[in-house]
Design a protein around this motif. Structure first.
Motif, PDB file in Angstrom:
ATOM      1  N   ALA A 149       0.838  -1.216   0.000  1.00 53.95           N
ATOM      2  CA  ALA A 149       0.000   0.000   0.000  1.00 53.95           C
ATOM      3  C   ALA A 149       0.866   1.257   0.000  1.00 53.95           C
ATOM      4  CB  ALA A 149      -0.942  -0.019   1.198  1.00 53.95           C
ATOM      5  N   LEU A 150       1.937   1.228   0.769  1.00 60.40           N
ATOM      6  CA  LEU A 150       2.842   2.388   0.805  1.00 60.40           C
ATOM      7  C   LEU A 150       3.501   2.588  -0.559  1.00 60.40           C
ATOM      8  CD1 LEU A 150       4.489   1.809   4.312  1.00 60.40           C
ATOM      9  CD2 LEU A 150       3.001   3.735   3.680  1.00 60.40           C
ATOM     10  N   ARG A 151       3.856   1.471  -1.204  1.00 61.19           N
ATOM     11  CA  ARG A 151       4.520   1.568  -2.509  1.00 61.19           C
ATOM     12  C   ARG A 151       3.537   2.104  -3.560  1.00 61.19           C
ATOM     13  NH1 ARG A 151       6.320  -2.000  -6.806  1.00 61.19           N
ATOM     14  NH2 ARG A 151       5.422  -3.868  -5.848  1.00 61.19           N
ATOM     15  N   ILE A 152       2.309   1.602  -3.515  1.00 61.86           N
ATOM     16  CA  ILE A 152       1.305   2.105  -4.465  1.00 61.86           C
ATOM     17  C   ILE A 152       1.084   3.604  -4.252  1.00 61.86           C
ATOM     18  CG2 ILE A 152      -1.148   1.982  -5.108  1.00 61.86           C
ATOM     19  CD1 ILE A 152      -1.012  -1.052  -4.408  1.00 61.86           C
ATOM     20  N   ALA A 153       0.960   4.019  -2.972  1.00 60.26           N
ATOM     21  CA  ALA A 153       0.748   5.440  -2.674  1.00 60.26           C
ATOM     22  C   ALA A 153       1.883   6.283  -3.259  1.00 60.26           C
ATOM     23  CB  ALA A 153       0.644   5.651  -1.163  1.00 60.26           C
ATOM     24  N   LYS A 154       3.092   5.795  -3.088  1.00 61.03           N
ATOM     25  CA  LYS A 154       4.256   6.545  -3.580  1.00 61.03           C
ATOM     26  C   LYS A 154       4.312   6.559  -5.115  1.00 61.03           C
ATOM     27  CE  LYS A 154       9.277   6.591  -3.477  1.00 61.03           C
ATOM     28  NZ  LYS A 154      10.485   5.826  -3.146  1.00 61.03           N
ATOM     29  N   GLU A 155       4.173   5.373  -5.716  1.00 63.69           N
ATOM     30  CA  GLU A 155       4.319   5.281  -7.177  1.00 63.69           C
ATOM     31  C   GLU A 155       3.213   6.045  -7.900  1.00 63.69           C
ATOM     32  OE1 GLU A 155       6.763   4.126  -8.813  1.00 63.69           O
ATOM     33  OE2 GLU A 155       7.872   2.945  -7.324  1.00 63.69           O
ATOM     34  N   LEU A 156       2.019   6.053  -7.317  1.00 60.65           N
ATOM     35  CA  LEU A 156       0.900   6.738  -7.962  1.00 60.65           C
ATOM     36  C   LEU A 156       0.828   8.220  -7.555  1.00 60.65           C
ATOM     37  CD1 LEU A 156       0.242   3.941  -8.841  1.00 60.65           C
ATOM     38  CD2 LEU A 156      -2.095   4.179  -7.982  1.00 60.65           C
ATOM     39  N   GLY A 157       1.708   8.620  -6.638  1.00 60.86           N
ATOM     40  CA  GLY A 157       1.715  10.029  -6.205  1.00 60.86           C
ATOM     41  C   GLY A 157       0.478  10.410  -5.408  1.00 60.86           C
ATOM     42  N   VAL A 158      -0.043   9.473  -4.631  1.00 60.51           N
ATOM     43  CA  VAL A 158      -1.236   9.760  -3.822  1.00 60.51           C
ATOM     44  C   VAL A 158      -0.888  10.759  -2.721  1.00 60.51           C
ATOM     45  CG1 VAL A 158      -2.944   8.757  -2.245  1.00 60.51           C
ATOM     46  CG2 VAL A 158      -2.162   7.448  -4.240  1.00 60.51           C
ATOM     47  N   VAL A 159      -1.754  11.743  -2.524  1.00 58.26           N
ATOM     48  CA  VAL A 159      -1.669  12.605  -1.345  1.00 58.26           C
ATOM     49  C   VAL A 159      -2.990  12.453  -0.596  1.00 58.26           C
ATOM     50  CG1 VAL A 159      -1.549  14.962  -0.473  1.00 58.26           C
ATOM     51  CG2 VAL A 159      -0.048  14.239  -2.349  1.00 58.26           C
ATOM     52  N   GLY A 160      -2.883  12.097   0.694  1.00 63.39           N
ATOM     53  CA  GLY A 160      -4.072  11.855   1.498  1.00 63.39           C
ATOM     54  C   GLY A 160      -4.211  10.373   1.774  1.00 63.39           C
ATOM     55  N   HIS A 161      -5.451   9.982   2.060  1.00 68.04           N
ATOM     56  CA  HIS A 161      -5.689   8.592   2.445  1.00 68.04           C
ATOM     57  C   HIS A 161      -5.797   7.697   1.214  1.00 68.04           C
ATOM     58  CE1 HIS A 161      -7.065   5.679   5.493  1.00 68.04           C
ATOM     59  NE2 HIS A 161      -7.700   5.139   4.469  1.00 68.04           N
ATOM     60  N   LEU A 162      -5.177   6.525   1.290  1.00 68.42           N
ATOM     61  CA  LEU A 162      -5.324   5.499   0.257  1.00 68.42           C
ATOM     62  C   LEU A 162      -5.747   4.198   0.916  1.00 68.42           C
ATOM     63  CD1 LEU A 162      -4.827   4.294  -2.674  1.00 68.42           C
ATOM     64  CD2 LEU A 162      -2.532   3.684  -1.833  1.00 68.42           C
ATOM     65  N   ALA A 163      -6.888   3.677   0.483  1.00 62.01           N
ATOM     66  CA  ALA A 163      -7.315   2.358   0.949  1.00 62.01           C
ATOM     67  C   ALA A 163      -7.043   1.358  -0.166  1.00 62.01           C
ATOM     68  CB  ALA A 163      -8.798   2.363   1.302  1.00 62.01           C
TER      69      ALA A 163
END
Lengths: 369, 369
Positions: free
Chosen positions: B225-239
């Protein structure tokens, strides 16, 4: 904060506010700006409310009685609120109930104060001064309270034309507070007794539970608060501020009938916060569990300092302590004004205290690193 | 609930809402009623906002890109949100990143589905059906999802004219969710991985942490989940919704880029809630501690039942369980609609589960004692 606690229950709040800038007016969507001292304003406001409650005790009792006569549900009711509005009424009633209070008398002038002092003089040849003088109405956070050492100094409190209550200056070891909540059908819960530390007459730090307080004295304080709530017919939150004397007794200092600064720790430190339980009580819903969630919780008041914008300080405070809970009130920052508080909790009291004090000091600007 | 989490920080929210009756519109004081699909509405709304965030993923990407071109700060940004809006885009990107996903393909008609199924057929002589079909956009809570067993059944999903994604029907042991929050400067926190139990395609119960999940798989899910958040450039909550397969692997099911149902337990069960951390992330404030406060926390969704007024049910639920945390959304009650949730916590999972299920069922009306 009461509104915040009501949101999860889907409750609709309507707020009567002095100004559109008040803390609550910034977050409640249905706001009427008006004067709580004007009966017709109150009547118009109350018309479509199921129940009325308060975040201060200053609404005139006669107005509240008029609302009740109109059929409005007012909680706490005027008969209870009388004791939070007028320190003379409070002292008279508590004394009649046998509740331990400091020696006291309503006094009518400086000579009266000297006579009151003399009755408390010991065998050391002193005159019984200092004496604590309080206007019976309108004081808070040290305002309306004087510690006087001579008859000449005793003149000041009478200038406002409000009755003055004289009290012995209690030689206390520390200040405690017993917070309880009572519902209309008589269910009541007691929070752990806390220690309240004052700086310049203003609450600075609250420690829950009060460190080193004996089970006996803790139980006595909780029972006292529950008894006062019952005897006075309180509905909602009741804070009983107490002195713990050096010889191990407790004396009642003040009463507040609303969520209280000494209960702010419950937002993050108790299973049910004082705000949630106040809301439940005034709606006659079953009360929530008041037990603590952590071994220690510390609340530190944030006073206004020299910097008008506290937001920048969030960066350092949040980065330093990822467990810190910040509660700001959206007030304009003025030096010395209570503009928010922080809560910390954990197993190590020294650590929990340090974190709360650091954050409160940093937000105020008295700590800069 | 995001607004509720912002109140203690003194934040000012402005809400763009479809109607004045939306949940958030009932509690936010500054509401603009308007259509998020209209660019000029968005532009006018965004003019005095420091940052824009979302409680759903449906705002058109082109509009968000136009706002960014105007200089508006949008978090999460459209490049990240694309993966939460379109399941085809999500699958393509995750596969490119080497993230384990169910076998999948964007299909253009029933014959295509049969071909896709056949490729997954085993050696048992079967045709590879059933297959899961999803419209790539607009689905939630089981809507826009079909499990088809024949080519004839596979016709239905294509009728809406939206591209359709075919996926293998995973033989999963249970569903998990890994919730993480990431800030613009790259700080990130991971909540404990939870088990999510569905009934009729709708989340019914969430258990935090997922019982019996190995440390290895839990760590793998958090890292994913952390890797997806980083690779996709998510800011905020990611489920990140996950399948745990019977042979001990995890596969990504869905992504959501906002506070998510599988994170509602954090309101009462974590040091910092998903809502508080989402707010901190979109404001680029340091993130709060995501660790749990109790051994077990259980969230039970409250669905609408036959009774339009749930308030009466509070009496029994609160009296039965003084530790129960109720979170209602102020929505009109319609059968099957998510209208709130409850949280319970404690040391004994069976007890915590029973309390959550009882309260959720009682509020819905399926349990009457």
């Amino acid at each position: 904060m009461t509104h915040e606690a009501g949101i999860p229950l889907g409750l609709k709040f309507k707020l009567l506010s002095d100004t559109a800038q008040d803390s609550a007016a910034q977050v409640v969507s249905d706001v009427v700006v008006g004067d709580y001292r004007d009966l017709e304003t109150l009547r118009a406001f109350a018309r479509d409310c199921d129940v009325i409650t308060f975040d201060h005790e200053h609404v005139p009792l006669a107005h509240l009685r008029a609302l009740e006569a109109d059929g409005v549900t007012v909680r706490p009711g005027p008969d209870a609120l009388a004791h939070a509005q007028d320190k003379g009424v409070m002292r008279e009633r508590l004394t009649a109930l046998g509740v331990p209070c400091p020696r006291h008398r309503v006094v009518s002038g400086p000579a009266d104060v000297t006579a009151f002092a003399a009755e408390g003089a010991g065998t050391d040849g002193g005159d019984g001064y200092p004496v604590v003088l309080k206007t019976v109405r309108g004081g808070y956070d040290g305002k309306g309270v004087w510690v006087v050492r001579t008859e000449a100094e005793a003149a000041e409190p009478f200038k406002a034309g409000v009755p003055v209550l004289a009290e012995e200056k209690v030689d206390f070891a520390r200040e405690l507070a017993a917070n309880v909540v009572r519902s209309p059908h008589g269910q009541a819960v007691a929070y752990p007794v806390v220690e309240s530390q004052q700086v310049d007459g203003v609450c600075d730090t609250v420690i829950a539970p009060a460190p080193g307080l004996s089970e006996e004295l803790s139980g006595e304080a909780q029972e006292l608060a529950l008894r006062i709530a019952k005897e006075l017919g309180v509905v909602g939150h009741l804070a009983v501020e107490l002195f713990e004397t050096r010889d191990g007794r407790i004396l009642v200092n003040e009463l507040a009938m609303r969520p209280h600064n000494s209960g702010h720790w419950t937002q993050d430190g108790a299973i049910t916060s004082q705000f949630a339980n106040h809301v439940r009580a005034v709606l006659d819903l079953p009360l929530g569990d008041p037990r603590p969630r952590a071994r220690w919780t510390v609340m530190g008041n944030v006073l206004g300092g020299d910097y008008p914008d506290m937001y920048a300080a969030y960066l350092h405070c949040m980065a330093r302590d990822p467990q810190l809970k910040i509660h700001m009130y959206g007030k304009d920052v003025k030096p010395g004004r209570k503009v928010g508080h922080v809560n910390t909790y954990g197993d190590d009291l020294d650590d929990v205290l340090e974190r709360a004090r650091h954050a409160a000091g940093y937000l105020r600007g008295t700590i800069t690193e």
